[in-house]
Design a protein around this motif. Structure first.
Motif, PDB file in Angstrom:
ATOM      1  N   LYS A   1      -1.088  -7.614   8.155  1.00 41.25           N
ATOM      2  CA  LYS A   1      -2.149  -6.640   8.380  1.00 41.25           C
ATOM      3  C   LYS A   1      -1.733  -5.616   9.429  1.00 41.25           C
ATOM      4  O   LYS A   1      -1.230  -5.965  10.494  1.00 41.25           O
TER       5      LYS A   1
ATOM      6  N   LEU B   1       0.500   5.357   0.390  1.00 37.08           N
ATOM      7  CA  LEU B   1      -0.437   6.358   0.889  1.00 37.08           C
ATOM      8  C   LEU B   1      -0.470   7.571  -0.036  1.00 37.08           C
ATOM      9  O   LEU B   1       0.553   8.167  -0.346  1.00 37.08           O
TER      10      LEU B   1
ATOM     11  N   PHE C   1      -4.954   4.792   0.609  1.00 35.58           N
ATOM     12  CA  PHE C   1      -3.964   3.832   0.144  1.00 35.58           C
ATOM     13  C   PHE C   1      -4.282   3.341  -1.276  1.00 35.58           C
ATOM     14  O   PHE C   1      -5.431   3.083  -1.611  1.00 35.58           O
TER      15      PHE C   1
ATOM     16  N   SER D   1      -5.293   0.462  12.049  1.00 34.70           N
ATOM     17  CA  SER D   1      -5.224   1.917  12.025  1.00 34.70           C
ATOM     18  C   SER D   1      -4.379   2.387  13.206  1.00 34.70           C
ATOM     19  O   SER D   1      -4.514   1.873  14.319  1.00 34.70           O
TER      20      SER D   1
ATOM     21  N   PRO E   1       0.823  -1.219   0.000  1.00 33.75           N
ATOM     22  CA  PRO E   1       0.000   0.000   0.000  1.00 33.75           C
ATOM     23  C   PRO E   1       0.851   1.261   0.000  1.00 33.75           C
ATOM     24  O   PRO E   1       1.794   1.380   0.783  1.00 33.75           O
TER      25      PRO E   1
ATOM     26  N   CYS F   1       3.832  -5.158  11.578  1.00 37.32           N
ATOM     27  CA  CYS F   1       2.417  -5.479  11.404  1.00 37.32           C
ATOM     28  C   CYS F   1       1.820  -5.972  12.723  1.00 37.32           C
ATOM     29  O   CYS F   1       2.532  -6.380  13.643  1.00 37.32           O
TER      30      CYS F   1
ATOM     31  N   SER G   1      -4.190  -1.143   6.799  1.00 36.64           N
ATOM     32  CA  SER G   1      -3.617  -1.499   5.495  1.00 36.64           C
ATOM     33  C   SER G   1      -3.112  -2.932   5.525  1.00 36.64           C
ATOM     34  O   SER G   1      -3.087  -3.581   6.580  1.00 36.64           O
ATOM     35  N   GLU G   2      -2.671  -3.397   4.359  1.00 34.10           N
ATOM     36  CA  GLU G   2      -2.262  -4.803   4.238  1.00 34.10           C
ATOM     37  C   GLU G   2      -1.164  -4.938   3.191  1.00 34.10           C
ATOM     38  O   GLU G   2      -1.244  -4.356   2.110  1.00 34.10           O
TER      39      GLU G   2
ATOM     40  N   ASP H   1      -2.779   0.290  -3.853  1.00 37.08           N
ATOM     41  CA  ASP H   1      -1.906  -0.881  -3.871  1.00 37.08           C
ATOM     42  C   ASP H   1      -0.903  -0.794  -5.016  1.00 37.08           C
ATOM     43  O   ASP H   1      -1.287  -0.653  -6.183  1.00 37.08           O
TER      44      ASP H   1
END
Length: 255
Positions: free
Chosen positions: A208, A50, A55, A211, A48, A172, A224-225, A57
Protein backbone atom coordinates in the motif's frame (compact mmCIF):
# COMPACT_ATOMS: atom_id res chain seq x y z
CA UNK A 1 -17.97 -1.11 -37.47
CA UNK A 2 -16.32 -3.51 -35.04
CA UNK A 3 -12.94 -2.47 -33.74
CA UNK A 4 -10.34 -4.99 -32.54
CA UNK A 5 -7.69 -3.80 -30.15
CA UNK A 6 -4.75 -6.08 -29.52
CA UNK A 7 -2.71 -5.36 -26.44
CA UNK A 8 0.37 -7.38 -25.63
CA UNK A 9 2.02 -6.76 -22.32
CA UNK A 10 5.01 -8.15 -20.47
CA UNK A 11 5.35 -6.69 -16.98
CA UNK A 12 8.79 -5.99 -15.61
CA UNK A 13 8.74 -5.24 -11.91
CA UNK A 14 10.47 -2.28 -10.27
CA UNK A 15 13.14 -2.72 -7.63
CA UNK A 16 11.94 -2.61 -4.02
CA UNK A 17 8.28 -2.27 -5.01
CA UNK A 18 7.60 -4.77 -7.74
CA UNK A 19 10.43 -7.30 -7.33
CA UNK A 20 7.99 -9.97 -6.20
CA UNK A 21 8.87 -13.23 -7.87
CA UNK A 22 11.49 -15.16 -6.04
CA UNK A 23 14.37 -17.35 -7.10
CA UNK A 24 12.34 -20.25 -5.77
CA UNK A 25 10.15 -19.85 -8.87
CA UNK A 26 13.03 -20.55 -11.22
CA UNK A 27 13.90 -23.94 -12.56
CA UNK A 28 17.11 -23.99 -10.52
CA UNK A 29 15.71 -23.65 -7.04
CA UNK A 30 12.85 -26.11 -7.05
CA UNK A 31 13.07 -28.93 -4.56
CA UNK A 32 11.14 -31.45 -6.58
CA UNK A 33 9.21 -34.36 -5.24
CA UNK A 34 7.84 -36.82 -7.78
CA UNK A 35 4.49 -35.57 -9.05
CA UNK A 36 2.41 -38.27 -10.69
CA UNK A 37 -0.44 -35.85 -11.22
CA UNK A 38 -0.28 -32.58 -13.09
CA UNK A 39 -0.52 -29.32 -11.13
CA UNK A 40 -1.03 -25.70 -12.15
CA UNK A 41 0.07 -22.71 -10.06
CA UNK A 42 -1.08 -19.23 -11.08
CA UNK A 43 0.68 -16.02 -10.11
CA UNK A 44 -1.46 -12.88 -10.57
CA UNK A 45 -0.31 -9.29 -10.27
CA UNK A 46 -2.46 -6.17 -10.05
CA UNK A 47 -0.50 -3.00 -10.66
CA UNK A 48 -2.03 0.52 -10.70
CA UNK A 49 -1.43 2.52 -13.86
CA UNK A 50 -1.98 6.26 -13.59
CA UNK A 51 -4.29 7.78 -16.24
CA UNK A 52 -5.97 11.15 -16.62
CA UNK A 53 -8.96 9.76 -14.71
CA UNK A 54 -6.90 8.27 -11.90
CA UNK A 55 -5.45 4.80 -11.31
CA UNK A 56 -6.55 1.83 -13.40
CA UNK A 57 -5.54 -1.65 -12.24
CA UNK A 58 -3.43 -3.51 -14.79
CA UNK A 59 -3.90 -7.21 -14.12
CA UNK A 60 -1.52 -9.85 -15.44
CA UNK A 61 -0.87 -13.50 -14.73
CA UNK A 62 1.79 -16.14 -15.32
CA UNK A 63 1.23 -19.84 -14.68
CA UNK A 64 3.53 -22.79 -14.26
CA UNK A 65 2.17 -26.26 -14.96
CA UNK A 66 4.31 -29.19 -13.94
CA UNK A 67 4.31 -32.96 -13.95
CA UNK A 68 7.26 -35.00 -12.76
CA UNK A 69 10.31 -33.01 -13.95
CA UNK A 70 8.64 -31.22 -16.86
CA UNK A 71 7.83 -27.51 -16.48
CA UNK A 72 5.39 -25.65 -18.71
CA UNK A 73 5.07 -21.87 -18.38
CA UNK A 74 1.93 -20.15 -19.63
CA UNK A 75 3.01 -16.58 -20.23
CA UNK A 76 3.20 -13.47 -22.43
CA UNK A 77 -0.57 -12.94 -22.64
CA UNK A 78 -2.06 -11.12 -25.62
CA UNK A 79 -5.50 -9.68 -24.96
CA UNK A 80 -8.09 -9.36 -27.74
CA UNK A 81 -10.97 -6.93 -27.21
CA UNK A 82 -13.98 -6.76 -29.54
CA UNK A 83 -16.13 -3.63 -29.50
CA UNK A 84 -19.50 -3.06 -31.14
CA UNK A 85 -20.42 -0.04 -33.23
CA UNK A 86 -21.37 1.85 -30.05
CA UNK A 87 -17.83 1.33 -28.75
CA UNK A 88 -19.10 -0.99 -26.00
CA UNK A 89 -17.03 -4.04 -25.15
CA UNK A 90 -18.66 -7.17 -26.56
CA UNK A 91 -16.15 -9.81 -25.54
CA UNK A 92 -12.53 -10.41 -24.71
CA UNK A 93 -10.26 -13.41 -24.95
CA UNK A 94 -6.64 -14.11 -24.16
CA UNK A 95 -3.92 -15.99 -25.98
CA UNK A 96 -0.73 -17.20 -24.31
CA UNK A 97 2.66 -18.40 -25.37
CA UNK A 98 4.08 -21.57 -23.79
CA UNK A 99 7.63 -22.22 -22.69
CA UNK A 100 8.45 -25.85 -21.85
CA UNK A 101 11.58 -27.55 -20.60
CA UNK A 102 12.88 -30.37 -18.48
CA UNK A 103 14.15 -29.46 -15.03
CA UNK A 104 17.83 -28.51 -15.18
CA UNK A 105 17.89 -27.82 -18.92
CA UNK A 106 19.69 -24.66 -20.00
CA UNK A 107 17.42 -24.27 -23.01
CA UNK A 108 13.72 -24.82 -23.57
CA UNK A 109 11.14 -24.50 -26.33
CA UNK A 110 8.59 -21.75 -26.84
CA UNK A 111 5.31 -22.43 -28.66
CA UNK A 112 2.74 -19.90 -29.84
CA UNK A 113 -0.07 -22.11 -28.54
CA UNK A 114 -0.73 -25.58 -27.18
CA UNK A 115 -1.77 -26.61 -30.69
CA UNK A 116 1.34 -25.26 -32.39
CA UNK A 117 3.59 -27.75 -34.15
CA UNK A 118 6.66 -25.59 -34.62
CA UNK A 119 8.71 -24.15 -31.77
CA UNK A 120 11.78 -22.03 -31.14
CA UNK A 121 14.65 -23.04 -28.87
CA UNK A 122 15.45 -20.32 -26.30
CA UNK A 123 17.85 -20.00 -23.38
CA UNK A 124 16.04 -20.58 -20.10
CA UNK A 125 17.57 -17.51 -18.44
CA UNK A 126 16.54 -15.30 -21.35
CA UNK A 127 12.84 -16.17 -21.24
CA UNK A 128 12.58 -16.17 -17.44
CA UNK A 129 14.26 -12.77 -17.14
CA UNK A 130 11.72 -11.31 -19.55
CA UNK A 131 8.85 -12.57 -17.44
CA UNK A 132 10.32 -11.56 -14.08
CA UNK A 133 11.09 -15.09 -12.92
CA UNK A 134 14.72 -14.30 -12.15
CA UNK A 135 14.08 -11.25 -10.00
CA UNK A 136 15.56 -11.48 -6.49
CA UNK A 137 13.55 -11.75 -3.31
CA UNK A 138 11.82 -8.53 -2.25
CA UNK A 139 11.15 -9.34 1.40
CA UNK A 140 13.88 -8.04 3.67
CA UNK A 141 13.08 -8.42 7.36
CA UNK A 142 15.47 -5.56 8.13
CA UNK A 143 13.24 -3.21 6.12
CA UNK A 144 9.94 -4.41 7.60
CA UNK A 145 8.47 -4.14 11.10
CA UNK A 146 5.47 -6.29 12.05
CA UNK A 147 2.79 -4.05 13.53
CA UNK A 148 -0.38 -6.16 13.45
CA UNK A 149 -1.49 -9.81 13.21
CA UNK A 150 -5.04 -11.10 12.66
CA UNK A 151 -5.87 -14.82 12.62
CA UNK A 152 -8.73 -16.68 10.91
CA UNK A 153 -10.36 -13.79 9.07
CA UNK A 154 -12.08 -13.71 5.65
CA UNK A 155 -10.94 -17.23 4.83
CA UNK A 156 -7.27 -16.56 5.57
CA UNK A 157 -5.37 -18.41 8.28
CA UNK A 158 -3.46 -15.25 9.16
CA UNK A 159 -3.02 -11.65 7.98
CA UNK A 160 0.11 -9.71 8.93
CA UNK A 161 0.66 -5.97 8.48
CA UNK A 162 4.18 -4.57 8.20
CA UNK A 163 5.45 -1.02 8.28
CA UNK A 164 8.22 -0.63 5.73
CA UNK A 165 11.24 1.64 5.51
CA UNK A 166 11.03 4.11 2.64
CA UNK A 167 14.20 4.79 0.70
CA UNK A 168 12.46 6.44 -2.27
CA UNK A 169 9.03 7.41 -3.62
CA UNK A 170 8.81 3.94 -5.18
CA UNK A 171 8.78 2.16 -1.81
CA UNK A 172 5.46 1.23 -0.25
CA UNK A 173 4.34 2.55 3.16
CA UNK A 174 2.78 -0.65 4.49
CA UNK A 175 2.58 -4.25 3.37
CA UNK A 176 -0.06 -6.84 4.18
CA UNK A 177 0.78 -10.53 3.96
CA UNK A 178 -2.04 -13.10 3.70
CA UNK A 179 -1.51 -16.76 4.66
CA UNK A 180 -3.47 -19.90 3.87
CA UNK A 181 -3.35 -23.50 5.10
CA UNK A 182 -5.16 -24.77 1.99
CA UNK A 183 -2.25 -24.78 -0.47
CA UNK A 184 -0.06 -27.75 0.38
CA UNK A 185 2.89 -29.69 -1.01
CA UNK A 186 3.86 -27.26 -3.77
CA UNK A 187 7.39 -26.06 -4.40
CA UNK A 188 6.35 -22.57 -5.46
CA UNK A 189 6.26 -19.71 -3.00
CA UNK A 190 5.94 -15.96 -2.65
CA UNK A 191 8.30 -16.00 0.31
CA UNK A 192 10.34 -18.98 1.38
CA UNK A 193 11.28 -17.18 4.60
CA UNK A 194 7.72 -16.33 5.65
CA UNK A 195 6.42 -19.78 4.71
CA UNK A 196 9.09 -21.40 6.84
CA UNK A 197 8.57 -19.17 9.87
CA UNK A 198 4.76 -19.37 9.85
CA UNK A 199 4.41 -23.02 8.75
CA UNK A 200 1.73 -21.72 6.37
CA UNK A 201 1.72 -20.60 2.73
CA UNK A 202 1.82 -16.94 1.74
CA UNK A 203 -0.99 -16.66 -0.82
CA UNK A 204 -1.29 -12.89 -1.27
CA UNK A 205 0.72 -9.74 -0.65
CA UNK A 206 -0.64 -6.20 -0.80
CA UNK A 207 1.72 -3.24 -0.89
CA UNK A 208 0.00 0.00 0.00
CA UNK A 209 1.19 3.45 -1.01
CA UNK A 210 -0.10 6.54 0.76
CA UNK A 211 -0.97 9.68 -1.18
CA UNK A 212 2.32 11.43 -1.82
CA UNK A 213 3.98 14.29 -3.68
CA UNK A 214 6.65 13.08 -6.09
CA UNK A 215 9.29 15.70 -6.75
CA UNK A 216 10.47 14.30 -10.08
CA UNK A 217 6.91 14.25 -11.44
CA UNK A 218 5.99 17.53 -9.69
CA UNK A 219 2.57 16.24 -8.74
CA UNK A 220 0.59 14.51 -6.02
CA UNK A 221 -0.06 10.81 -6.56
CA UNK A 222 -3.21 9.41 -4.92
CA UNK A 223 -3.12 6.38 -2.62
CA UNK A 224 -2.64 3.11 -4.50
CA UNK A 225 -2.05 -0.60 -4.00
CA UNK A 226 0.00 -3.33 -5.70
CA UNK A 227 -1.25 -6.89 -5.22
CA UNK A 228 0.47 -10.20 -5.85
CA UNK A 229 -1.30 -13.53 -5.33
CA UNK A 230 -0.70 -17.22 -5.85
CA UNK A 231 -3.25 -20.00 -6.18
CA UNK A 232 -3.59 -23.54 -7.46
CA UNK A 233 -6.05 -24.31 -10.25
CA UNK A 234 -7.52 -27.79 -10.23
CA UNK A 235 -9.75 -27.88 -13.32
CA UNK A 236 -9.19 -28.06 -17.10
CA UNK A 237 -5.73 -29.61 -16.83
CA UNK A 238 -6.05 -32.35 -19.46
CA UNK A 239 -4.98 -30.11 -22.35
CA UNK A 240 -1.75 -29.28 -20.53
CA UNK A 241 -1.12 -32.90 -19.67
CA UNK A 242 -1.45 -33.99 -23.31
CA UNK A 243 1.03 -31.31 -24.34
CA UNK A 244 3.51 -32.28 -21.61
CA UNK A 245 3.23 -36.00 -22.39
CA UNK A 246 3.91 -35.35 -26.07
CA UNK A 247 6.91 -33.18 -25.23
CA UNK A 248 8.26 -35.73 -22.76
CA UNK A 249 8.11 -38.47 -25.38
CA UNK A 250 10.07 -36.44 -27.91
CA UNK A 251 12.32 -34.48 -25.54
CA UNK A 252 16.09 -34.31 -25.90
CA UNK A 253 17.98 -32.90 -22.93
CA UNK A 254 19.59 -29.50 -23.49
CA UNK A 255 21.98 -29.24 -20.56
Amino acid sequence: MNNKIIIQKIIRFYKKTLILIFLSWTTYSFVFEPQKKIRKIVLTTSIPMLTEKGFVDLIDSVSVIYKNDILLYELMPTYYYNFNENDSLENKHTKYKYFILKKGDKRGYIFDSLNAINSRKIDTDSILKKTGFLDPTFFNKNDCSLIKTIKNKDGFAKIETYATKKYSDNDCDTMQVYYTNKIKNIEYTLSKHLDSVSKLKVCMIKMKFNSRFVKDAKRVFPASEVTLSIKEELSNLKRYESFINHFNTNHKTNR
